[in-house]
Write a protein that holds these residues in place. Structure first.
Motif, PDB file in Angstrom:
ATOM      1  N   VAL A  26     -34.171  64.529  -9.554  1.00 16.77           N
ATOM      2  CA  VAL A  26     -33.125  63.533  -9.745  1.00 16.77           C
ATOM      3  C   VAL A  26     -31.812  64.242 -10.076  1.00 16.77           C
ATOM      4  O   VAL A  26     -31.775  65.117 -10.937  1.00 16.77           O
ATOM      5  N   SER A  56     -31.601  57.735   2.537  1.00 16.76           N
ATOM      6  CA  SER A  56     -32.748  56.949   2.991  1.00 16.76           C
ATOM      7  C   SER A  56     -32.463  55.457   2.945  1.00 16.76           C
ATOM      8  O   SER A  56     -33.124  54.681   3.614  1.00 16.76           O
ATOM      9  N   CYS A  90     -29.344  57.048  -3.985  1.00 15.70           N
ATOM     10  CA  CYS A  90     -30.614  56.852  -3.287  1.00 15.70           C
ATOM     11  C   CYS A  90     -31.196  58.238  -2.991  1.00 15.70           C
ATOM     12  O   CYS A  90     -30.649  59.245  -3.412  1.00 15.70           O
ATOM     13  N   GLU A  91     -32.272  58.267  -2.247  1.00 15.41           N
ATOM     14  CA  GLU A  91     -32.834  59.546  -1.813  1.00 15.41           C
ATOM     15  C   GLU A  91     -31.983  60.095  -0.671  1.00 15.41           C
ATOM     16  O   GLU A  91     -31.637  59.366   0.256  1.00 15.41           O
ATOM     17  N   TRP A  92     -31.655  61.382  -0.742  1.00 15.96           N
ATOM     18  CA  TRP A  92     -30.925  62.080   0.316  1.00 15.96           C
ATOM     19  C   TRP A  92     -31.838  63.174   0.832  1.00 15.96           C
ATOM     20  O   TRP A  92     -32.307  64.016   0.073  1.00 15.96           O
ATOM     21  N   TYR A 123     -35.566  66.994  -0.105  1.00 13.16           N
ATOM     22  CA  TYR A 123     -34.765  65.841  -0.512  1.00 13.16           C
ATOM     23  C   TYR A 123     -34.409  65.923  -1.996  1.00 13.16           C
ATOM     24  O   TYR A 123     -35.014  66.678  -2.762  1.00 13.16           O
ATOM     25  N   ASN A 125     -33.037  62.993  -5.208  1.00 15.01           N
ATOM     26  CA  ASN A 125     -32.802  61.594  -5.574  1.00 15.01           C
ATOM     27  C   ASN A 125     -31.529  61.521  -6.400  1.00 15.01           C
ATOM     28  O   ASN A 125     -31.441  62.141  -7.462  1.00 15.01           O
ATOM     29  N   THR A 127     -28.868  59.421  -8.634  1.00 14.57           N
ATOM     30  CA  THR A 127     -28.717  58.215  -9.445  1.00 14.57           C
ATOM     31  C   THR A 127     -27.274  58.073  -9.897  1.00 14.57           C
ATOM     32  O   THR A 127     -26.532  59.050  -9.982  1.00 14.57           O
ATOM     33  N   PHE A 132     -30.522  53.206  -8.681  1.00 14.74           N
ATOM     34  CA  PHE A 132     -31.172  54.002  -7.629  1.00 14.74           C
ATOM     35  C   PHE A 132     -31.700  53.014  -6.596  1.00 14.74           C
ATOM     36  O   PHE A 132     -32.446  52.096  -6.935  1.00 14.74           O
ATOM     37  N   THR A 134     -33.918  52.164  -3.297  1.00 19.92           N
ATOM     38  CA  THR A 134     -35.039  52.685  -2.500  1.00 19.92           C
ATOM     39  C   THR A 134     -35.037  52.102  -1.126  1.00 19.92           C
ATOM     40  O   THR A 134     -34.415  51.121  -0.830  1.00 19.92           O
TER      41      THR A 134
END
Length: 134
Positions: A26, A56, A90-92, A123, A125, A127, A132, A134
């Motif tokens: 994170v 994502s 988000c997730e990159w 990846y 995450n 925040t 965050f 998803t």
């Protein structure tokens, strides 16, 4: 994780090893992570390459460009993914890597290895406080 196959050998790039500092962790705004792409090649590599990270989350479709610089002593390209005020929470994931030898032969792991964009092995995450997506 190490990638190698006939495509790279044909392009005189014997193998590629990708490392992402803080992979899967994170991150908050202002943090940076280093991406390293080590190559073994029979031919001299170009001075620069590129990588792209994609979000994502469907609501943010742009990608983030990472410039890669080659160090001939270590045979490694390095670049920095930076979480800015504009980086969506988000997730990159790493979606594309483009490194070339001096004959302009491209070793693009994301095209040859579709798991880069389906399984997301590299990846972070991002925040924004407690946000965050998803």
């Amino acid at each position: 994780m190490e990638f190698s196959n006939g495509e790279f050998e044909r392009n005189n790039i014997m193998s590629v090893k990708i490392q992402l500092e803080k992979n899967g962790e994170v991150l908050k705004k202002g943090e940076k992570v280093t991406l390293s792409v080590k190559v073994e090649s029979k031919e001299t590599m170009g001075d620069y390459g590129s990588a792209y990270f994609r979000p994502s989350a469907d609501i943010d479709t742009w990608s983030q460009f990472v410039s890669l610089e080659y160090d001939a002593k270590s045979s490694t390209y390095t670049g920095v993914f930076e979480v800015t005020e504009d980086t969506y929470p988000c997730e990159w994931f790493l979606s594309d890597i483009d490194v070339r030898n001096n004959s302009n032969m491209k070793a693009d792991a994301s095209k040859k290895y579709p798991d880069l964009t389906t399984d997301y092995p590299f990846y972070v995450n991002v925040t924004d406080g407690t946000t965050f997506v998803t």
